[in-house]
Design a protein around this motif. Structure first.
Motif, PDB file in Angstrom:
ATOM      1  N   PHE A 155     -10.588 -20.029 -38.597  1.00  0.00           N
ATOM      2  CA  PHE A 155     -11.325 -19.794 -39.844  1.00  0.00           C
ATOM      3  C   PHE A 155     -10.400 -19.230 -40.915  1.00  0.00           C
ATOM      4  CE2 PHE A 155     -15.338 -18.885 -37.126  1.00  0.00           C
ATOM      5  CZ  PHE A 155     -15.499 -20.243 -36.905  1.00  0.00           C
ATOM      6  N   VAL A 156      -9.555 -18.268 -40.503  1.00  0.00           N
ATOM      7  CA  VAL A 156      -8.626 -17.650 -41.451  1.00  0.00           C
ATOM      8  C   VAL A 156      -7.626 -18.682 -41.956  1.00  0.00           C
ATOM      9  CG1 VAL A 156      -6.853 -15.881 -41.766  1.00  0.00           C
ATOM     10  CG2 VAL A 156      -8.880 -15.379 -40.400  1.00  0.00           C
ATOM     11  N   ASN A 157      -7.089 -19.511 -41.035  1.00  0.00           N
ATOM     12  CA  ASN A 157      -6.108 -20.524 -41.445  1.00  0.00           C
ATOM     13  C   ASN A 157      -6.704 -21.554 -42.390  1.00  0.00           C
ATOM     14  OD1 ASN A 157      -3.282 -20.491 -39.969  1.00  0.00           O
ATOM     15  ND2 ASN A 157      -4.776 -19.675 -38.531  1.00  0.00           N
ATOM     16  N   LEU A 158      -7.960 -21.935 -42.150  1.00  0.00           N
ATOM     17  CA  LEU A 158      -8.591 -22.953 -42.989  1.00  0.00           C
ATOM     18  C   LEU A 158      -8.927 -22.430 -44.375  1.00  0.00           C
ATOM     19  CD1 LEU A 158     -10.994 -24.682 -40.424  1.00  0.00           C
ATOM     20  CD2 LEU A 158      -8.880 -25.593 -41.387  1.00  0.00           C
ATOM     21  N   SER A 159      -9.225 -21.118 -44.464  1.00  0.00           N
ATOM     22  CA  SER A 159      -9.617 -20.570 -45.756  1.00  0.00           C
ATOM     23  C   SER A 159      -8.469 -19.883 -46.487  1.00  0.00           C
ATOM     24  CB  SER A 159     -10.751 -19.552 -45.568  1.00  0.00           C
ATOM     25  OG  SER A 159     -10.315 -18.438 -44.806  1.00  0.00           O
ATOM     26  N   CYS A 160      -7.330 -19.739 -45.805  1.00  0.00           N
ATOM     27  CA  CYS A 160      -6.253 -18.923 -46.385  1.00  0.00           C
ATOM     28  C   CYS A 160      -5.680 -19.529 -47.660  1.00  0.00           C
ATOM     29  CB  CYS A 160      -5.139 -18.696 -45.361  1.00  0.00           C
ATOM     30  SG  CYS A 160      -4.203 -20.183 -44.947  1.00  0.00           S
ATOM     31  N   TYR A 161      -5.793 -20.846 -47.805  1.00  0.00           N
ATOM     32  CA  TYR A 161      -5.169 -21.477 -48.966  1.00  0.00           C
ATOM     33  C   TYR A 161      -5.979 -21.267 -50.243  1.00  0.00           C
ATOM     34  CZ  TYR A 161      -2.785 -23.422 -45.024  1.00  0.00           C
ATOM     35  OH  TYR A 161      -2.097 -23.553 -43.854  1.00  0.00           O
ATOM     36  N   SER A 202     -21.706 -11.450 -26.977  1.00  0.00           N
ATOM     37  CA  SER A 202     -21.209 -10.622 -28.068  1.00  0.00           C
ATOM     38  C   SER A 202     -20.142 -11.350 -28.871  1.00  0.00           C
ATOM     39  CB  SER A 202     -20.644  -9.315 -27.499  1.00  0.00           C
ATOM     40  OG  SER A 202     -20.109  -8.506 -28.525  1.00  0.00           O
ATOM     41  N   MET A 203     -19.282 -12.086 -28.162  1.00  0.00           N
ATOM     42  CA  MET A 203     -18.217 -12.823 -28.842  1.00  0.00           C
ATOM     43  C   MET A 203     -18.788 -13.889 -29.787  1.00  0.00           C
ATOM     44  SD  MET A 203     -16.567 -16.012 -28.633  1.00  0.00           S
ATOM     45  CE  MET A 203     -16.870 -16.546 -26.955  1.00  0.00           C
ATOM     46  N   ILE A 204     -19.779 -14.641 -29.287  1.00  0.00           N
ATOM     47  CA  ILE A 204     -20.338 -15.717 -30.099  1.00  0.00           C
ATOM     48  C   ILE A 204     -21.075 -15.173 -31.326  1.00  0.00           C
ATOM     49  CG2 ILE A 204     -22.053 -17.575 -30.136  1.00  0.00           C
ATOM     50  CD1 ILE A 204     -21.378 -18.094 -27.185  1.00  0.00           C
ATOM     51  N   ILE A 205     -21.891 -14.152 -31.113  1.00  0.00           N
ATOM     52  CA  ILE A 205     -22.722 -13.639 -32.206  1.00  0.00           C
ATOM     53  C   ILE A 205     -21.925 -12.781 -33.181  1.00  0.00           C
ATOM     54  CG2 ILE A 205     -24.712 -12.181 -32.784  1.00  0.00           C
ATOM     55  CD1 ILE A 205     -25.887 -13.005 -30.045  1.00  0.00           C
ATOM     56  N   MET A 206     -21.191 -11.821 -32.654  1.00  0.00           N
ATOM     57  CA  MET A 206     -20.523 -10.845 -33.513  1.00  0.00           C
ATOM     58  C   MET A 206     -19.152 -11.334 -34.002  1.00  0.00           C
ATOM     59  SD  MET A 206     -22.937  -8.729 -33.526  1.00  0.00           S
ATOM     60  CE  MET A 206     -22.201  -7.460 -34.516  1.00  0.00           C
ATOM     61  N   ARG A 207     -18.283 -11.692 -33.057  1.00  0.00           N
ATOM     62  CA  ARG A 207     -16.917 -12.031 -33.453  1.00  0.00           C
ATOM     63  C   ARG A 207     -16.866 -13.361 -34.215  1.00  0.00           C
ATOM     64  NH1 ARG A 207     -11.397 -10.606 -31.136  1.00  0.00           N
ATOM     65  NH2 ARG A 207     -12.582  -9.008 -30.049  1.00  0.00           N
ATOM     66  N   VAL A 208     -17.395 -14.431 -33.589  1.00  0.00           N
ATOM     67  CA  VAL A 208     -17.326 -15.749 -34.218  1.00  0.00           C
ATOM     68  C   VAL A 208     -18.296 -15.860 -35.387  1.00  0.00           C
ATOM     69  CG1 VAL A 208     -17.601 -18.227 -33.852  1.00  0.00           C
ATOM     70  CG2 VAL A 208     -16.573 -16.818 -32.063  1.00  0.00           C
ATOM     71  N   GLY A 209     -19.540 -15.436 -35.159  1.00  0.00           N
ATOM     72  CA  GLY A 209     -20.551 -15.569 -36.201  1.00  0.00           C
ATOM     73  C   GLY A 209     -20.234 -14.785 -37.462  1.00  0.00           C
ATOM     74  N   VAL A 210     -19.916 -13.511 -37.296  1.00  0.00           N
ATOM     75  CA  VAL A 210     -19.620 -12.658 -38.449  1.00  0.00           C
ATOM     76  C   VAL A 210     -18.344 -13.123 -39.141  1.00  0.00           C
ATOM     77  CG1 VAL A 210     -19.033 -10.314 -39.183  1.00  0.00           C
ATOM     78  CG2 VAL A 210     -20.849 -10.675 -37.500  1.00  0.00           C
ATOM     79  N   CYS A 211     -17.338 -13.514 -38.354  1.00  0.00           N
ATOM     80  CA  CYS A 211     -16.083 -13.985 -38.950  1.00  0.00           C
ATOM     81  C   CYS A 211     -16.308 -15.256 -39.765  1.00  0.00           C
ATOM     82  CB  CYS A 211     -15.047 -14.225 -37.855  1.00  0.00           C
ATOM     83  SG  CYS A 211     -13.425 -14.714 -38.475  1.00  0.00           S
ATOM     84  N   PHE A 212     -17.135 -16.153 -39.262  1.00  0.00           N
ATOM     85  CA  PHE A 212     -17.412 -17.391 -39.987  1.00  0.00           C
ATOM     86  C   PHE A 212     -18.050 -17.091 -41.343  1.00  0.00           C
ATOM     87  CE2 PHE A 212     -20.212 -20.974 -41.053  1.00  0.00           C
ATOM     88  CZ  PHE A 212     -19.286 -22.008 -41.066  1.00  0.00           C
ATOM     89  N   ILE A 213     -18.966 -16.158 -41.342  1.00  0.00           N
ATOM     90  CA  ILE A 213     -19.651 -15.801 -42.587  1.00  0.00           C
ATOM     91  C   ILE A 213     -18.692 -15.164 -43.589  1.00  0.00           C
ATOM     92  CG2 ILE A 213     -21.412 -14.286 -43.601  1.00  0.00           C
ATOM     93  CD1 ILE A 213     -23.019 -14.670 -41.001  1.00  0.00           C
ATOM     94  N   LEU A 214     -17.812 -14.287 -43.084  1.00  0.00           N
ATOM     95  CA  LEU A 214     -16.950 -13.506 -43.984  1.00  0.00           C
ATOM     96  C   LEU A 214     -15.704 -14.262 -44.453  1.00  0.00           C
ATOM     97  CD1 LEU A 214     -17.064  -9.981 -42.270  1.00  0.00           C
ATOM     98  CD2 LEU A 214     -18.421 -10.809 -44.201  1.00  0.00           C
ATOM     99  N   ALA A 218      -8.320 -12.613 -44.176  1.00  0.00           N
ATOM    100  CA  ALA A 218      -7.935 -11.983 -42.917  1.00  0.00           C
ATOM    101  C   ALA A 218      -8.746 -10.723 -42.638  1.00  0.00           C
ATOM    102  CB  ALA A 218      -6.441 -11.642 -42.943  1.00  0.00           C
ATOM    103  N   PHE A 219      -9.111  -9.982 -43.679  1.00  0.00           N
ATOM    104  CA  PHE A 219      -9.875  -8.748 -43.471  1.00  0.00           C
ATOM    105  C   PHE A 219     -11.228  -9.050 -42.819  1.00  0.00           C
ATOM    106  CE2 PHE A 219     -12.424  -5.047 -44.870  1.00  0.00           C
ATOM    107  CZ  PHE A 219     -11.613  -4.048 -44.365  1.00  0.00           C
ATOM    108  N   GLY A 220     -11.838 -10.190 -43.147  1.00  0.00           N
ATOM    109  CA  GLY A 220     -13.097 -10.579 -42.530  1.00  0.00           C
ATOM    110  C   GLY A 220     -12.953 -10.791 -41.030  1.00  0.00           C
ATOM    111  N   PHE A 221     -11.800 -11.319 -40.614  1.00  0.00           N
ATOM    112  CA  PHE A 221     -11.511 -11.499 -39.186  1.00  0.00           C
ATOM    113  C   PHE A 221     -11.571 -10.171 -38.451  1.00  0.00           C
ATOM    114  CE2 PHE A 221      -8.321 -11.140 -35.864  1.00  0.00           C
ATOM    115  CZ  PHE A 221      -8.530 -12.264 -35.071  1.00  0.00           C
ATOM    116  N   TRP A 222     -10.966  -9.139 -39.038  1.00  0.00           N
ATOM    117  CA  TRP A 222     -10.894  -7.844 -38.369  1.00  0.00           C
ATOM    118  C   TRP A 222     -12.216  -7.081 -38.425  1.00  0.00           C
ATOM    119  CZ3 TRP A 222      -6.973  -6.824 -35.253  1.00  0.00           C
ATOM    120  CH2 TRP A 222      -5.850  -7.644 -35.356  1.00  0.00           C
ATOM    121  N   VAL A 223     -12.992  -7.270 -39.469  1.00  0.00           N
ATOM    122  CA  VAL A 223     -14.328  -6.677 -39.515  1.00  0.00           C
ATOM    123  C   VAL A 223     -15.189  -7.252 -38.385  1.00  0.00           C
ATOM    124  CG1 VAL A 223     -16.471  -6.533 -40.852  1.00  0.00           C
ATOM    125  CG2 VAL A 223     -14.276  -6.156 -41.982  1.00  0.00           C
TER     126      VAL A 223
END
Length: 510
Positions: free
Chosen positions: A275-281, A414-426, A437-442
């Motif tokens: 997600f970070v790599n795709l949005s980083c540009y 927890s990984m699917i809902i919190m890590r992947v889901g929240v990261c996708f949104i942010l 990148a900050f969204g990844f760590w949140v």
């Protein structure tokens, strides 16, 4: 005369024994984590020109991206090795050395065959796998990723062999040897990197070759150690072998849920990095966010290795406690490992917090990428002090009691809902402002909090006793003051080993 009753004193692991078990495992974890860290760091100085004639640095990001996939595959080998080590630890705790040796041989063969299969699969599917996860990266970066992935995939059989042997040596408290082996591997990696990358100018291919060579040597070394007859648990390479159906089934009953949990957890990390790599540009300029995320991930791995090492130690400690059949002793060592985890993790995080501003300078990236990496690190390290032991040491303790299915369901959910889901949104365009990148760590911190709640509630509920077989929740019988409370496990293991050596001597004479 009535004898005074006292609370049993548990000496399964003395303070000295715990120190000599945990410290080498922690140091070994630091060495093992450093492999990918040094590769990424040493290739970060490689420069190229893009289509516009601008200087870019993509090699470090390429190596970091491939390491995410490598970790996903390696987690499978590690989970199988861990499953076998838990069974072996429980046999040792029950003083059943014959079955401990049988389980050890089954584990080594299982893991080695699995690692050969996965290595061949990754070599054959190099391009499709990389395209699946990193299809949006520039062509130059993708080319570097292919080169590095080919060479590291060839090392998978040696990683699998190393993990299996290391887990079995830890189970019999010989973690000092695994530490030495990891140290040799780390030194070889740095040396070969310097030769191949700088002296021979082989660039990313040089980093891949260095990684391949530094994994072959320690794997062979560990296998040789595990064949020594004077070790409590050892294997015979050239004896006739066949799979023991009941033993394999018991190992897989622990290993498969652990493999699913570990690999899906790593898959979640891989997806969020994507997600970070795709949005980083679109956030902060070309590669800034991706480079920042790479820096933060590598530095945070250093802060996490101490807690991870304590968690690995808990598999041996709690596993042997379960093998004794004493529920109170098992609880005692659970609490002890939890306290050690908190203290060790806090010390490691404090060191990284104090040195983070200098550690990021080791990466030859832009000042903007370093600042973003620092922001991510400071935020996650604060969360790590409180949540990491609950999020990762607790599931290790539960796994040691064979309560692996609950760990798998909770970790994956927890990984699917919190890590992947929240990261996708942010990190994507779902919100007006993209967090990069900050969204990844949140999202990662949110996952830690969720895991902590789920695992601590399970531990406190006592439901793990059903999986471990410790259903009778009654304290161990109190003993008289003039009697030894509990015979030290070290003494018991030594007695068993002496009997075994006498038996081998007798067989040689015959």
């Amino acid at each position: 005369m009535t004898k005074t009753k006292v609370k049993p004193k548990y000496n399964l692991f003395t303070a000295k024994a715990l120190l000599f078990l945990i410290a080498p495992i922690v140091i070994e974890s630091i060495f093992s984590t450093s492999l990918g860290l040094f590769d990424s760091m040493m290739v970060s100085s490689i420069t190229d020109l893009n289509e516009a004639g601008e200087t870019i640095k993509n090699a470090g990001t390429a190596v970091s991206n491939v390491d995410q996939i490598n970790h996903l595959i390696i987690q499978l080998f590690s989970a199988f090795a861990t499953g076998g080590a838990i069974i072996t630890s429980q046999y040792i705790g029950a003083k059943n050395i014959e079955d401990a040796n049988r389980s050890a041989k089954q584990v080594v063969v299982l893991v080695f065959l699995a690692s050969i299969g996965f290595g061949a699969l990754c070599l054959a599917l190099n391009w499709p796998l990389l395209k699946l996860f990193y299809g949006g990266v520039p062509d130059l970066t993708f080319g570097y990723m292919q080169q590095y992935f080919y060479l590291t995939a060839a090392s998978f059989p040696f990683i699998g062999l190393f993990n299996a042997c290391a887990a079995l040596l830890r189970a019999q408290r010989k973690s000092m040897y695994t530490m030495v082996s990891a140290g040799i591997s780390c030194a070889l990696n740095v040396g070969f990197n310097a030769i191949f990358i700088y002296a021979l100018d082989m660039r990313v291919i040089g980093a891949g070759l260095a990684t391949l060579f530094c994994r072959i040597v320690p794997a062979i070394f560990m296998l040789c150690l595990l064949t020594k007859k004077n070790y409590l648990v050892h294997i015979k390479i050239f004896e006739k072998f066949r799979f023991d159906g009941s033993m394999v089934k018991r190992i897989l009953r622990i290993a498969i849920p652990g493999a699913i949990e570990s690999s899906l957890f790593q898959l979640g990390k891989l997806m969020t990095s994507t997600f970070v790599n795709l949005s980083c540009y679109n956030v902060g300029g070309t590669n800034v966010q991706a480079n920042a995320n790479s820096i933060a991930s590598n530095v945070n791995n250093i802060a996490s290795v101490v807690g991870s090492g304590v968690g690995t130690s808990a598999l041996t400690v709690v596993g042997q406690a379960v093998g004794t059949g004493d529920v109170e002793q098992t609880k005692y060592y659970m609490k002890k490992m939890f306290i050690i985890s908190y203290i060790a993790n806090a010390c490691a995080v404090a060191v990284i917090l104090g040195t983070a501003q200098w550690l990021v300078l080791l990466y030859d990236y832009s000042p903007e990428a370093r600042q973003i990496a620092l922001k991510c690190l400071y935020m996650c390290l604060v969360f790590q002090v409180v949540t990491y032991p609950m999020s990762f040491t607790t599931p290790a303790i539960l796994k040691a009691t064979s309560d692996v299915k609950y760990v798998m369901y909770c970790a994956v959910g927890s990984m699917i809902i919190m890590r992947v889901g929240v990261c996708f949104i942010l990190t994507t365009d779902m919100l007006p402002i993209q967090w990069g990148a900050f969204g990844f760590w949140v999202a990662m911190c949110a996952d830690w909090v969720s895991r902590a709640v789920l695992f601590i509630s399970r531990l406190l509920s006592g439901r793990w006793k059903k999986s471990s077989g410790l259903l009778n929740d009654t304290p161990a019988e109190a003993v008289a003051v003039d009697e030894p409370a509990v015979v030290s496990a070290e003494v018991a293991l030594q007695e068993v080993q002496e009997v075994q050596e006498e038996k081998e001597e007798q067989e040689e004479k015959e």
